[in-house]
Design an enzyme around this catalytic site. Structure first.
Site, PDB file in Angstrom:
ATOM      1  N   GLU A  99     -44.772 -90.310  55.690  1.00  0.00           N
ATOM      2  CA  GLU A  99     -44.484 -91.718  56.013  1.00  0.00           C
ATOM      3  C   GLU A  99     -43.859 -92.400  54.813  1.00  0.00           C
ATOM      4  OE1 GLU A  99     -47.320 -93.752  58.528  1.00  0.00           O
ATOM      5  OE2 GLU A  99     -47.263 -95.498  57.195  1.00  0.00           O
ATOM      6  N   ASP A 145     -42.955 -96.420  53.736  1.00  0.00           N
ATOM      7  CA  ASP A 145     -43.310 -97.767  54.182  1.00  0.00           C
ATOM      8  C   ASP A 145     -42.646 -98.891  53.407  1.00  0.00           C
ATOM      9  OD1 ASP A 145     -45.202 -96.739  55.985  1.00  0.00           O
ATOM     10  OD2 ASP A 145     -46.804 -96.808  54.505  1.00  0.00           O
ATOM     11  N   GLY A 148     -56.270-109.648  48.691  1.00  0.00           N
ATOM     12  CA  GLY A 148     -57.268-108.619  48.952  1.00  0.00           C
ATOM     13  C   GLY A 148     -58.098-108.882  50.201  1.00  0.00           C
ATOM     14  N   ARG A 202     -49.802 -94.048  47.119  1.00  0.00           N
ATOM     15  CA  ARG A 202     -48.697 -94.171  46.171  1.00  0.00           C
ATOM     16  C   ARG A 202     -48.089 -95.571  46.272  1.00  0.00           C
ATOM     17  NH1 ARG A 202     -47.758 -88.894  48.500  1.00  0.00           N
ATOM     18  NH2 ARG A 202     -48.154 -87.245  46.960  1.00  0.00           N
ATOM     19  N   GLU A 238     -43.815-102.752  53.612  1.00  0.00           N
ATOM     20  CA  GLU A 238     -44.811-103.644  54.193  1.00  0.00           C
ATOM     21  C   GLU A 238     -44.759-104.992  53.478  1.00  0.00           C
ATOM     22  OE1 GLU A 238     -48.499-100.997  55.792  1.00  0.00           O
ATOM     23  OE2 GLU A 238     -48.286-101.093  53.615  1.00  0.00           O
ATOM     24  N   ASN A 280     -44.862 -97.584  50.081  1.00  0.00           N
ATOM     25  CA  ASN A 280     -45.777 -96.456  49.944  1.00  0.00           C
ATOM     26  C   ASN A 280     -45.071 -95.198  50.426  1.00  0.00           C
ATOM     27  OD1 ASN A 280     -48.111 -95.035  49.344  1.00  0.00           O
ATOM     28  ND2 ASN A 280     -49.435 -96.184  50.722  1.00  0.00           N
TER      29      ASN A 280
END
Length: 287
Positions: free
Chosen positions: A108, A110, A205, A136, A112, A127
């Site tokens: 994958e 990404d 977060g 990653r 985002e 990622n």
């Protein structure tokens, strides 16, 4: 990705080559509508086709988000979507553009966009997953407002490297280091895009939740041409322009300079610098 060989051309030609790297194919091909290459995969009543299929709007409210995917999967290519993100207070709202093979041991790649409080900078996370292994993440603060106008978000994937671009600016490079035991994405992948509720983690977060009074949140997508190798072919063949070793196996000098500028000015997180998380850095990281 121009190689040093472009330096033998006259200056005017070199400038054209540099500016057009990453737009080849997409500029040459006629515009196609959404239905020719893509299909809605979920949240169908939150998907709208505009401009005779040249623009797709994904909407999200407290009931659902939405997503779409390419009809085919691809084994290499130069993939892009033009996107305009939801505006105003989008904390917790994730807009994603990515390639994925699906399955447990999936590959994958990404993009985002993590949503932001109104007036605050926008954060983009990228990622890379290979054979089921991810972790990653890199994050950058965008130097523009992605909700104010369309920008091109692009992923180059060939046997030599994966490069994430915003317009013509490279923001991430992941080299093929299979020779030292690093997994590299090789599985055929679909192109996907989605708008979904990520307020459990995306902003601060997960401390800042979605303000549903701002709903519906709308993201817009264009440019549905696909420069990719269908999985039934030899996708590492040199007949595909994005696999040309002399042009696309590394950044040219101008791109390298722009990439270093992004890392210096806008990168806020890099897993390769997170020693508390990775006391022994992954093999692909500078040691």
């Amino acid at each position: 990705m121009g190689s040093s060989s472009c330096l033998v051309f006259p200056l005017a030609v070199t400038i054209v080559v540099v500016l057009c790297i990453g737009c080849r194919g997409s500029l040459a091909a006629p515009s196609v509508g959404f239905d020719q290459s893509y299909k809605v995969t979920w949240g169908g009543n939150h998907v709208s086709s505009l401009d005779q299929g040249q623009t797709i709007r994904l909407s999200m409210d407290s009931y659902s988000g939405a997503g779409f995917a390419s009809k085919l999967s691809y084994g290499s290519g130069y993939f892009r979507l033009r996107m305009k993100l939801p505006n105003k207070n989008t904390a917790g709202v994730v807009t994603a553009f990515y390639l994925t093979s699906g399955g447990r041991a999936h590959d994958e790649l990404d993009f985002e966009f993590l949503g932001n409080k109104e007036g605050k900078p926008h954060t983009l996370q990228t990622n890379v997953f290979a054979n089921g292994g991810g972790n990653r993440e890199q994050r950058i603060t965008l130097w523009f407002d992605p909700s104010a106008s369309y920008h091109n978000y692009k992923i180059l994937w060939n046997p030599y490297q994966i490069v994430f671009f915003i317009d013509h600016t490279p923001i991430r490079v992941y080299k093929n280091k299979a020779s030292i035991g690093v997994n590299y994405p090789t599985k055929p992948m679909h192109i996907e895009a989605s708008l979904w509720n990520g307020d459990s983690w995306a902003t601060d977060g997960g401390q800042t939740k979605i303000d549903w009074s701002q709903a519906p949140f709308n993201a817009y997508f264009q440019a549905f041409n696909i420069d990719g190798c269908a999985q039934s072919e030899n996708c590492y063949s040199s007949k595909f322009w994005w696999n040309n070793k002399n042009k696309y196996w590394r950044l040219n000098s101008q791109q390298q300079k722009a990439y270093q500028n992004v890392k210096k000015k806008y990168m806020t997180y890099d897993y390769c610098s997170d020693l508390p998380r990775f006391p022994k850095l992954p093999k692909e990281c500078p040691q």
